[in-house]
Design a protein around this motif. Structure first.
Motif, mmCIF file in Angstrom:
data_model
loop_
_atom_site.group_PDB
_atom_site.id
_atom_site.type_symbol
_atom_site.label_atom_id
_atom_site.label_comp_id
_atom_site.label_asym_id
_atom_site.label_seq_id
_atom_site.Cartn_x
_atom_site.Cartn_y
_atom_site.Cartn_z
ATOM 1 N N VAL A 1 0.847 -1.192 0.000
ATOM 2 C CA VAL A 1 0.000 0.000 0.000
ATOM 3 C C VAL A 1 0.882 1.242 0.000
ATOM 4 C CG1 VAL A 1 -1.642 1.336 1.378
ATOM 5 C CG2 VAL A 1 -1.990 -1.111 1.053
ATOM 6 N N ASP A 2 1.956 1.201 0.711
ATOM 7 C CA ASP A 2 2.826 2.374 0.780
ATOM 8 C C ASP A 2 4.235 1.960 1.162
ATOM 9 O OD1 ASP A 2 3.281 5.062 0.594
ATOM 10 O OD2 ASP A 2 2.695 5.491 2.650
ATOM 11 N N GLY A 3 5.141 2.010 0.196
ATOM 12 C CA GLY A 3 6.535 1.871 0.578
ATOM 13 C C GLY A 3 7.201 0.558 0.198
ATOM 14 N N ARG B 1 11.320 10.141 3.857
ATOM 15 C CA ARG B 1 11.967 9.512 2.702
ATOM 16 C C ARG B 1 10.940 8.744 1.872
ATOM 17 N NH1 ARG B 1 16.966 5.258 2.668
ATOM 18 N NH2 ARG B 1 15.373 3.906 3.492
ATOM 19 N N ASP B 2 9.950 8.177 2.516
ATOM 20 C CA ASP B 2 8.919 7.373 1.857
ATOM 21 C C ASP B 2 7.658 7.438 2.696
ATOM 22 O OD1 ASP B 2 9.992 5.869 -0.486
ATOM 23 O OD2 ASP B 2 11.436 5.152 0.995
ATOM 24 N N GLY B 3 6.566 6.985 2.076
ATOM 25 C CA GLY B 3 5.390 6.697 2.883
ATOM 26 C C GLY B 3 4.418 7.837 3.077
ATOM 27 N N ASP C 1 10.474 14.038 0.885
ATOM 28 C CA ASP C 1 11.739 14.709 0.599
ATOM 29 C C ASP C 1 12.159 14.413 -0.838
ATOM 30 O OD1 ASP C 1 14.094 16.018 0.822
ATOM 31 O OD2 ASP C 1 15.023 14.629 2.238
ATOM 32 N N ARG C 2 11.650 15.249 -1.749
ATOM 33 C CA ARG C 2 11.980 15.116 -3.169
ATOM 34 C C ARG C 2 12.199 16.528 -3.734
ATOM 35 N NH1 ARG C 2 11.453 10.733 -1.356
ATOM 36 N NH2 ARG C 2 10.428 8.896 -2.238
ATOM 37 N N PRO C 3 13.131 16.686 -4.687
ATOM 38 C CA PRO C 3 13.349 18.017 -5.270
ATOM 39 C C PRO C 3 12.067 18.637 -5.817
ATOM 40 C CG PRO C 3 15.069 16.498 -5.985
ATOM 41 C CD PRO C 3 14.057 15.669 -5.210
ATOM 42 N N ARG C 4 11.162 17.804 -6.352
ATOM 43 C CA ARG C 4 9.925 18.360 -6.930
ATOM 44 C C ARG C 4 9.038 19.008 -5.865
ATOM 45 N NH1 ARG C 4 8.881 12.530 -7.165
ATOM 46 N NH2 ARG C 4 7.453 12.055 -5.457
ATOM 47 N N ASN C 5 9.299 18.705 -4.583
ATOM 48 C CA ASN C 5 8.462 19.277 -3.523
ATOM 49 C C ASN C 5 9.070 20.540 -2.896
ATOM 50 O OD1 ASN C 5 6.278 17.577 -3.745
ATOM 51 N ND2 ASN C 5 7.184 16.009 -2.421
ATOM 52 N N GLY D 1 3.247 13.082 -4.731
ATOM 53 C CA GLY D 1 3.630 11.703 -4.411
ATOM 54 C C GLY D 1 3.114 10.761 -5.483
ATOM 55 N N GLY D 2 3.363 9.500 -5.291
ATOM 56 C CA GLY D 2 2.963 8.498 -6.274
ATOM 57 C C GLY D 2 1.448 8.378 -6.366
ATOM 58 N N SER D 3 0.929 8.254 -7.600
ATOM 59 C CA SER D 3 -0.527 8.131 -7.732
ATOM 60 C C SER D 3 -1.048 6.742 -7.371
ATOM 61 C CB SER D 3 -0.975 8.528 -9.138
ATOM 62 O OG SER D 3 -0.314 7.727 -10.075
ATOM 63 N N PRO D 4 -0.245 5.644 -7.509
ATOM 64 C CA PRO D 4 -0.775 4.367 -7.019
ATOM 65 C C PRO D 4 -1.075 4.404 -5.524
ATOM 66 C CG PRO D 4 1.125 3.991 -8.413
ATOM 67 C CD PRO D 4 1.057 5.471 -8.153
ATOM 68 N N GLU D 5 -0.283 5.224 -4.780
ATOM 69 C CA GLU D 5 -0.511 5.352 -3.333
ATOM 70 C C GLU D 5 -1.439 6.542 -3.117
ATOM 71 O OE1 GLU D 5 2.669 5.808 -4.609
ATOM 72 O OE2 GLU D 5 3.373 3.770 -4.401
ATOM 73 N N ARG D 6 -2.618 6.479 -3.689
ATOM 74 C CA ARG D 6 -3.512 7.629 -3.600
ATOM 75 C C ARG D 6 -4.157 7.706 -2.228
ATOM 76 N NH1 ARG D 6 -9.067 8.613 -6.753
ATOM 77 N NH2 ARG D 6 -9.662 6.913 -5.401
ATOM 78 N N VAL E 1 1.447 8.759 -13.036
ATOM 79 C CA VAL E 1 2.485 8.263 -12.141
ATOM 80 C C VAL E 1 2.538 9.054 -10.830
ATOM 81 C CG1 VAL E 1 4.979 7.924 -11.890
ATOM 82 C CG2 VAL E 1 3.856 7.323 -14.028
ATOM 83 N N TYR E 2 2.384 10.391 -10.952
ATOM 84 C CA TYR E 2 2.449 11.235 -9.760
ATOM 85 C C TYR E 2 1.212 12.108 -9.673
ATOM 86 C CZ TYR E 2 7.318 9.923 -9.353
ATOM 87 O OH TYR E 2 8.466 9.202 -9.206
ATOM 88 N N MET E 3 0.895 12.502 -8.471
ATOM 89 C CA MET E 3 -0.219 13.437 -8.293
ATOM 90 C C MET E 3 0.047 14.359 -7.107
ATOM 91 S SD MET E 3 -2.959 10.625 -6.923
ATOM 92 C CE MET E 3 -4.329 11.445 -7.632
HETATM 93 P P1 FBP Z 1 6.233 2.677 -3.413
HETATM 94 O O1 FBP Z 1 5.393 1.738 -2.617
HETATM 95 O O2 FBP Z 1 5.850 2.679 -4.861
HETATM 96 O O3 FBP Z 1 7.681 2.465 -3.204
HETATM 97 O O4 FBP Z 1 5.902 4.132 -2.840
HETATM 98 C C1 FBP Z 1 6.611 4.684 -1.776
HETATM 99 C C2 FBP Z 1 6.547 6.171 -1.885
HETATM 100 O O5 FBP Z 1 7.414 6.793 -0.958
HETATM 101 C C3 FBP Z 1 5.134 6.736 -1.703
HETATM 102 O O6 FBP Z 1 4.790 6.892 -0.357
HETATM 103 C C4 FBP Z 1 5.234 7.991 -2.469
HETATM 104 O O7 FBP Z 1 3.960 8.469 -2.849
HETATM 105 C C5 FBP Z 1 6.074 7.602 -3.647
HETATM 106 O O8 FBP Z 1 6.917 6.569 -3.205
HETATM 107 C C6 FBP Z 1 6.931 8.679 -4.186
HETATM 108 O O9 FBP Z 1 7.528 8.240 -5.377
HETATM 109 P P2 FBP Z 1 9.071 8.474 -5.736
HETATM 110 O O10 FBP Z 1 9.905 7.657 -4.764
HETATM 111 O O11 FBP Z 1 9.203 7.992 -7.145
HETATM 112 O O12 FBP Z 1 9.337 9.942 -5.586
#
Ligand code: FBP
Length: 174
Positions: free
Chosen positions: A48-50, A145-147, A123-127, A169-174, A79-81
């Motif tokens: 579900v997440d991570g 870092r994730d989640g 924590d991503r440059p896009r944010n 963040g990732g769209s699959p983890e909506r 992919v992202y939202m």
């Molecule tokens: P995954 O289960 O696909 O690894 O998702 C973990 C996660 O940290 C999500 O919580 C977050 O929405 C997404 O990755 C961010 O994607 P990316 O790591 O590509 O920036």
């Protein structure tokens, strides 16, 4: 995973795959998995997440389970939202006797001031624009870092210390 999934009694379609987003060679959206016997199900081949915390054995992520065919949110090629999550405001006495979360005199909702906010952001440059926006308001930031699903839940839980989840963040983890 693919070899094991082929032995499971199900007629499954991958609705949330690892393939596209993580440049994996298989388990793409739309792929049929299982041994082809009922039930007909949608499958997320993703925690579900991570994925990384799951692989590292860190507490927090949870597995996904199959759903009845057609019942699962399907992100398709998205992919992202942009995400934002907050909980219900806590009814606390504010200045002038109003309660936070209730309309203040004059009709404006009273919430926390920016400097009292704690935002959680992936924590991503896009944010960076989100990080800078919270900093401009004087709020606190927790970078993760994730989640961001766990983070969204934290924002909804009273007394978690998190007021809002923000960012892309990732769209699959909506
Ligand atoms: P995954 O289960 O696909 O690894 O998702 C973990 C996660 O940290 C999500 O919580 C977050 O929405 C997404 O990755 C961010 O994607 P990316 O790591 O590509 O920036």
């Amino acid at each position: 995973m693919r070899a094991m999934l082929a032995t499971v009694d199900m007629d499954g379609v991958v609705v949330i795959g690892e393939g596209e987003k993580d440049h994996a060679p298989m388990l793409h959206n739309g792929e049929h998995i299982g041994n082809g016997t009922p039930p007909l199900v949608d499958v997320a081949v993703d925690p579900v997440d991570g994925t990384r915390p799951t692989a590292e054995g860190v507490l927090g992520p949870c597995p996904s389970s199959p759903r009845r065919a057609g019942a699962m949110y399907a992100p398709g090629r998205l992919v992202y939202m942009e995400k934002i999550a907050v909980g219900r405001r806590r009814p606390v006495r504010g200045p002038g006797g109003t309660r936070r979360g209730e309309p203040a005199p004059g009709g404006r909702r009273q919430g926390k001031a920016g400097r009292d906010l704690t935002a959680i952001i992936l924590d991503r440059p896009r944010n960076l624009p989100h990080i800078e926006a919270v900093r401009r308001l004087g709020g606190r930031i927790r970078l993760i870092r994730d989640g961001d699903i766990s983070a969204a839940i934290a924002a909804a839980v009273e007394d978690s210390g998190i007021d809002i989840l923000l960012g892309i963040g990732g769209s699959p983890e909506r």
